[in-house]
Design an enzyme around this catalytic site. Structure first.
Site, PDB file in Angstrom:
ATOM      1  N   THR A   1      34.960  -6.725  39.893  1.00  0.00           N
ATOM      2  CA  THR A   1      34.458  -7.840  40.167  1.00  0.00           C
ATOM      3  C   THR A   1      34.087  -7.588  41.706  1.00  0.00           C
ATOM      4  O   THR A   1      34.726  -6.803  42.287  1.00  0.00           O
ATOM      5  CB  THR A   1      35.023  -9.039  40.046  1.00  0.00           C
ATOM      6  OG1 THR A   1      34.353  -9.944  41.050  1.00  0.00           O
ATOM      7  CG2 THR A   1      36.648  -9.075  40.489  1.00  0.00           C
ATOM      8  N   ASP A   2      33.073  -8.088  42.194  1.00  0.00           N
ATOM      9  CA  ASP A   2      32.675  -7.919  43.734  1.00  0.00           C
ATOM     10  C   ASP A   2      33.755  -8.634  44.495  1.00  0.00           C
ATOM     11  O   ASP A   2      33.745  -8.339  45.620  1.00  0.00           O
ATOM     12  CB  ASP A   2      31.382  -8.908  44.060  1.00  0.00           C
ATOM     13  CG  ASP A   2      31.224 -10.201  43.679  1.00  0.00           C
ATOM     14  OD1 ASP A   2      32.040 -10.869  43.207  1.00  0.00           O
ATOM     15  OD2 ASP A   2      30.047 -10.790  43.943  1.00  0.00           O
ATOM     16  N   GLU A   3      34.535  -9.613  43.922  1.00  0.00           N
ATOM     17  CA  GLU A   3      35.729 -10.250  44.771  1.00  0.00           C
ATOM     18  C   GLU A   3      36.608  -9.257  45.167  1.00  0.00           C
ATOM     19  O   GLU A   3      37.314  -9.533  46.422  1.00  0.00           O
ATOM     20  CB  GLU A   3      36.308 -11.359  43.960  1.00  0.00           C
ATOM     21  CG  GLU A   3      35.443 -12.458  43.609  1.00  0.00           C
ATOM     22  CD  GLU A   3      36.304 -13.706  43.400  1.00  0.00           C
ATOM     23  OE1 GLU A   3      37.362 -13.715  43.975  1.00  0.00           O
ATOM     24  OE2 GLU A   3      35.520 -14.677  42.819  1.00  0.00           O
TER      25      GLU A   3
ATOM     26  N   TYR B   1      43.700 -14.286  42.202  1.00  0.00           N
ATOM     27  CA  TYR B   1      42.611 -13.443  40.893  1.00  0.00           C
ATOM     28  C   TYR B   1      42.122 -12.189  41.354  1.00  0.00           C
ATOM     29  O   TYR B   1      42.421 -11.080  40.772  1.00  0.00           O
ATOM     30  CB  TYR B   1      41.692 -14.441  40.816  1.00  0.00           C
ATOM     31  CG  TYR B   1      40.413 -13.741  40.033  1.00  0.00           C
ATOM     32  CD1 TYR B   1      40.509 -13.044  38.757  1.00  0.00           C
ATOM     33  CD2 TYR B   1      39.333 -13.528  40.854  1.00  0.00           C
ATOM     34  CE1 TYR B   1      39.485 -12.684  38.042  1.00  0.00           C
ATOM     35  CE2 TYR B   1      38.295 -12.873  40.238  1.00  0.00           C
ATOM     36  CZ  TYR B   1      38.204 -12.563  38.827  1.00  0.00           C
ATOM     37  OH  TYR B   1      37.103 -11.752  38.039  1.00  0.00           O
TER      38      TYR B   1
ATOM     39  N   LYS C   1      42.854  -8.288  39.947  1.00  0.00           N
ATOM     40  CA  LYS C   1      41.646  -7.466  39.725  1.00  0.00           C
ATOM     41  C   LYS C   1      41.612  -6.099  40.308  1.00  0.00           C
ATOM     42  O   LYS C   1      41.084  -5.128  39.912  1.00  0.00           O
ATOM     43  CB  LYS C   1      40.307  -7.988  39.751  1.00  0.00           C
ATOM     44  CG  LYS C   1      40.197  -9.411  38.819  1.00  0.00           C
ATOM     45  CD  LYS C   1      40.240  -8.932  37.424  1.00  0.00           C
ATOM     46  CE  LYS C   1      38.601  -8.430  36.864  1.00  0.00           C
ATOM     47  NZ  LYS C   1      38.725  -8.159  35.569  1.00  0.00           N
TER      48      LYS C   1
HETATM   49  P1  NAD Z   1      36.422 -15.633  30.707  1.00  0.00           P
HETATM   50  O1  NAD Z   1      37.527 -16.434  31.241  1.00  0.00           O
HETATM   51  O2  NAD Z   1      35.153 -16.372  30.168  1.00  0.00           O
HETATM   52  O3  NAD Z   1      36.552 -14.928  29.234  1.00  0.00           O
HETATM   53  C1  NAD Z   1      37.989 -14.132  29.113  1.00  0.00           C
HETATM   54  C2  NAD Z   1      38.229 -13.695  27.819  1.00  0.00           C
HETATM   55  O4  NAD Z   1      39.495 -12.942  27.987  1.00  0.00           O
HETATM   56  C3  NAD Z   1      38.759 -15.099  27.060  1.00  0.00           C
HETATM   57  O5  NAD Z   1      38.074 -14.771  25.661  1.00  0.00           O
HETATM   58  C4  NAD Z   1      40.173 -14.866  26.907  1.00  0.00           C
HETATM   59  O6  NAD Z   1      40.800 -15.184  25.750  1.00  0.00           O
HETATM   60  C5  NAD Z   1      40.524 -13.455  26.818  1.00  0.00           C
HETATM   61  N1  NAD Z   1      41.786 -13.030  27.415  1.00  0.00           N
HETATM   62  C6  NAD Z   1      42.407 -13.472  28.495  1.00  0.00           C
HETATM   63  N2  NAD Z   1      43.750 -13.210  28.539  1.00  0.00           N
HETATM   64  C7  NAD Z   1      43.922 -12.157  27.384  1.00  0.00           C
HETATM   65  C8  NAD Z   1      44.752 -11.223  26.871  1.00  0.00           C
HETATM   66  N3  NAD Z   1      46.149 -11.257  27.545  1.00  0.00           N
HETATM   67  N4  NAD Z   1      44.551 -10.664  25.962  1.00  0.00           N
HETATM   68  C9  NAD Z   1      43.532 -10.657  25.191  1.00  0.00           C
HETATM   69  N5  NAD Z   1      42.578 -11.336  25.472  1.00  0.00           N
HETATM   70  C10 NAD Z   1      42.580 -12.102  26.894  1.00  0.00           C
HETATM   71  O7  NAD Z   1      35.892 -14.605  31.489  1.00  0.00           O
HETATM   72  P2  NAD Z   1      34.503 -14.221  32.196  1.00  0.00           P
HETATM   73  O8  NAD Z   1      34.089 -14.683  33.029  1.00  0.00           O
HETATM   74  O9  NAD Z   1      33.695 -13.798  30.836  1.00  0.00           O
HETATM   75  O10 NAD Z   1      34.858 -12.605  32.812  1.00  0.00           O
HETATM   76  C11 NAD Z   1      35.179 -11.320  31.601  1.00  0.00           C
HETATM   77  C12 NAD Z   1      35.414 -10.227  32.874  1.00  0.00           C
HETATM   78  O11 NAD Z   1      34.384  -9.976  33.842  1.00  0.00           O
HETATM   79  C13 NAD Z   1      36.706 -10.453  33.511  1.00  0.00           C
HETATM   80  O12 NAD Z   1      37.235  -9.148  33.590  1.00  0.00           O
HETATM   81  C14 NAD Z   1      36.185 -10.943  34.955  1.00  0.00           C
HETATM   82  O13 NAD Z   1      37.149 -10.464  35.749  1.00  0.00           O
HETATM   83  C15 NAD Z   1      34.988 -10.230  35.000  1.00  0.00           C
HETATM   84  N6  NAD Z   1      33.949 -10.668  36.144  1.00  0.00           N
HETATM   85  C16 NAD Z   1      33.617 -12.055  35.882  1.00  0.00           C
HETATM   86  C17 NAD Z   1      32.407 -12.646  36.716  1.00  0.00           C
HETATM   87  C18 NAD Z   1      32.117 -13.962  36.489  1.00  0.00           C
HETATM   88  O14 NAD Z   1      31.152 -14.211  37.204  1.00  0.00           O
HETATM   89  N7  NAD Z   1      32.506 -14.699  35.343  1.00  0.00           N
HETATM   90  C19 NAD Z   1      32.117 -11.599  37.840  1.00  0.00           C
HETATM   91  C20 NAD Z   1      32.437 -10.361  37.792  1.00  0.00           C
HETATM   92  C21 NAD Z   1      33.321 -10.015  36.851  1.00  0.00           C
HETATM   93  O1  TDX Z   2      34.313 -27.251  41.789  1.00  0.00           O
HETATM   94  C1  TDX Z   2      33.866 -26.362  42.475  1.00  0.00           C
HETATM   95  N1  TDX Z   2      33.343 -26.350  43.533  1.00  0.00           N
HETATM   96  C2  TDX Z   2      32.903 -25.502  44.541  1.00  0.00           C
HETATM   97  O2  TDX Z   2      32.263 -25.633  45.627  1.00  0.00           O
HETATM   98  C3  TDX Z   2      34.066 -24.785  42.003  1.00  0.00           C
HETATM   99  C4  TDX Z   2      34.689 -24.620  40.545  1.00  0.00           C
HETATM  100  C5  TDX Z   2      33.555 -23.910  42.600  1.00  0.00           C
HETATM  101  N2  TDX Z   2      32.921 -24.190  43.911  1.00  0.00           N
HETATM  102  C6  TDX Z   2      32.602 -23.130  44.829  1.00  0.00           C
HETATM  103  C7  TDX Z   2      33.317 -22.127  45.105  1.00  0.00           C
HETATM  104  C8  TDX Z   2      32.734 -20.741  45.186  1.00  0.00           C
HETATM  105  O3  TDX Z   2      32.138 -20.425  46.479  1.00  0.00           O
HETATM  106  O4  TDX Z   2      31.426 -22.387  44.166  1.00  0.00           O
HETATM  107  C9  TDX Z   2      31.481 -21.177  44.113  1.00  0.00           C
HETATM  108  C10 TDX Z   2      31.748 -20.442  42.834  1.00  0.00           C
HETATM  109  O5  TDX Z   2      33.103 -20.587  42.352  1.00  0.00           O
HETATM  110  P1  TDX Z   2      33.597 -20.028  40.983  1.00  0.00           P
HETATM  111  O6  TDX Z   2      32.528 -20.380  39.935  1.00  0.00           O
HETATM  112  O7  TDX Z   2      34.696 -20.606  40.708  1.00  0.00           O
HETATM  113  O8  TDX Z   2      33.425 -18.686  41.069  1.00  0.00           O
HETATM  114  P2  TDX Z   2      34.017 -17.619  42.015  1.00  0.00           P
HETATM  115  O9  TDX Z   2      35.161 -17.882  42.739  1.00  0.00           O
HETATM  116  O10 TDX Z   2      32.955 -17.222  43.094  1.00  0.00           O
HETATM  117  O11 TDX Z   2      34.515 -16.391  41.108  1.00  0.00           O
HETATM  118  C11 TDX Z   2      33.499 -16.111  40.156  1.00  0.00           C
HETATM  119  O12 TDX Z   2      32.816 -14.970  40.567  1.00  0.00           O
HETATM  120  C12 TDX Z   2      33.666 -13.607  40.400  1.00  0.00           C
HETATM  121  C13 TDX Z   2      34.173 -15.794  38.809  1.00  0.00           C
HETATM  122  O13 TDX Z   2      34.984 -16.908  38.435  1.00  0.00           O
HETATM  123  C14 TDX Z   2      34.966 -14.561  38.898  1.00  0.00           C
HETATM  124  O14 TDX Z   2      35.910 -14.237  37.483  1.00  0.00           O
HETATM  125  C15 TDX Z   2      34.066 -13.288  39.253  1.00  0.00           C
HETATM  126  O15 TDX Z   2      34.803 -12.183  39.393  1.00  0.00           O
END
Ligand code: NAD
Ligand code: TDX
Length: 339
Positions: free
Chosen positions: A125-127, A149, A153
């Protein structure tokens, strides 16, 4: 047939990837391994449920007995499974260490004994770069994760890299920016705010609302992962960014416009501890492989809002009936004082 293991394929990005890959690659035999935590939902995989080219395995990536045989039989591993919500990691980090770090370790150990494995895609992730006040992170920048988190990662990201450097496991690391699109769990800001707006409930905006995120449509993310599988180089890191930097307050206003709700629904609340101010990715390396994001943010966001409008049966049970979610919401927002 090419044997592909997708971990976390019942979650948001994983399920979009499974659906996308199932259509794009008729020669892929896909196994989804997922623990079905609160974020994993079998109905996310409804489109492939009947397919002979997809199999679902319910299990934990940190359980060697379940995960290792699946890795050892695979040619491609795309590892999405993780605990993913920053706010939950601030409430309690334990599951993030167990899944994101130890779970990844279990998969990597198995990958050392996978004779046909040609790619292990570590979805990072970019984080991991931490907050970026100006400019854009390149793949060689220092990692400065600042919440549990992103630290977990970053641990997984570097552990995966070390298995390439040390044991020649064919690892590629991708670091994507904030994804949006269908099937995103309504704890993340876009689905939370869209569904609250539909219901005329306040949108809890953290701090001054000026934090910036770079939004990437999940379909563009899927295409980028596919390209990296086909054309990336083992041992390398690829940033995947949408190029849509938006301040949270502006995102919130757009959501209110798209749902026809008034600005008075915005509720400024206390900031997230350690809230990263801004993320931004330099995507030159991926663009050199031929990728550009196709989604335009305005229309992509409108289509996403539309999806949540048309699929209330998907999110209402979570928000209204799932006691665990209601408890989480109360803890997270119940007593949150104004900013
Ligand atoms: P999500 O939370 O929607 O889904 C995570 C999935 O992983 C779920 O289906 C959950 O059941 C499964 N899981 C969790 N723990 C597990 C375990 N121990 N064994 C097997 N399965 C397990 O997440 P997402 O937003 O789809 O993110 C997917 C990936 O992409 C993650 O690695 C996250 O760090 C990365 N990522 C997400 C974002 C974003 O904006 N959502 C951005 C960059 C990277
Ligand atoms: O209730 C809220 N109010 C608010 O202001 C929530 C849930 C978020 N926010 C803000 C926090 C962040 O600046 O919005 C922005 C986005 O928040 P999230 O949706 O929680 O995402 P973020 O913390 O940026 O992380 C996401 O992007 C990188 C994903 O959850 C991660 O899994 C991914 O790696």
């Amino acid at each position: 047939m090419i044997r592909v293991l997708v971990t976390g394929g019942a979650g948001f990005i994983g399920s979009n990837f499974v659906r996308w890959a199932h259509n794009a690659h008729p020669d892929w035999q896909i196994t989804t391994l997922d623990k079905l935590t609160y974020a994993g939902r079998l109905d996310n995989l409804a489109d492939v449920a009947e397919s002979s080219r997809h199999r679902f395995v319910h299990g934990d990536i940190a359980n060697t007995a379940v995960a290792a045989p699946l890795v050892r039989e695979s040619e491609l591993v795309v590892h999405f499974a993780a605990e993913t919500h920053v706010d939950r990691s601030i409430q309690s980090a334990a599951d993030f260490i167990t899944t994101d770090v130890i779970g990844t370790f279990v998969l990597l150990e198995a990958a050392r004994q996978a004779p046909a494995l040609r790619r292990f895609i570590q979805i990072s992730t970019d984080e991991v770069y931490g907050s970026v006040p100006e400019g854009a992170s390149t793949e060689t920048d220092e990692l400065r994760p600042r919440n549990p988190y992103s630290a977990s990662k970053a641990g997984a990201d570097r552990l995966a890299y070390s298995y390439w450097a040390t044991y020649d496991v064919p690892v590629i690391v991708t670091r994507a920016s904030n994804n949006y699109g269908r099937n995103q769990f309504p704890e993340k800001v876009i689905p939370l705010f869209v569904t609250n707006a539909i219901d005329n409930i306040a949108l809890p905006l953290y701090g001054d609302g000026l934090n910036v995120r770079d939004w990437l449509h999940v379909d563009d993310h899927c295409r980028a992962i596919d390209l990296v599988i086909e054309q990336g180089t083992n041992g390398e890191v690829y940033n995947i960014g949408g190029g849509n930097e938006v301040r949270n307050v502006d995102l919130t206003r757009r959501i209110l416009d798209l749902t026809g709700r008034p600005g008075s629904l915005i509720r400024p609340v206390a900031d997230r501890p350690g809230h990263d101010r801004r993320y931004a990715l330099d995507t030159t390396k991926l663009r050199r492989l031929g990728w550009t994001p196709a989604a335009e943010f305005e229309s992509g966001l409108a289509a996403t809002v539309d999806w949540y409008r048309r699929n209330e049966q998907w999110w209402r049970p979570i928000k209204e009936k799932d006691q665990a979610f209601r408890d989480y919401y109360k803890t997270q927002y119940g007593n949150r004082a104004g900013a």
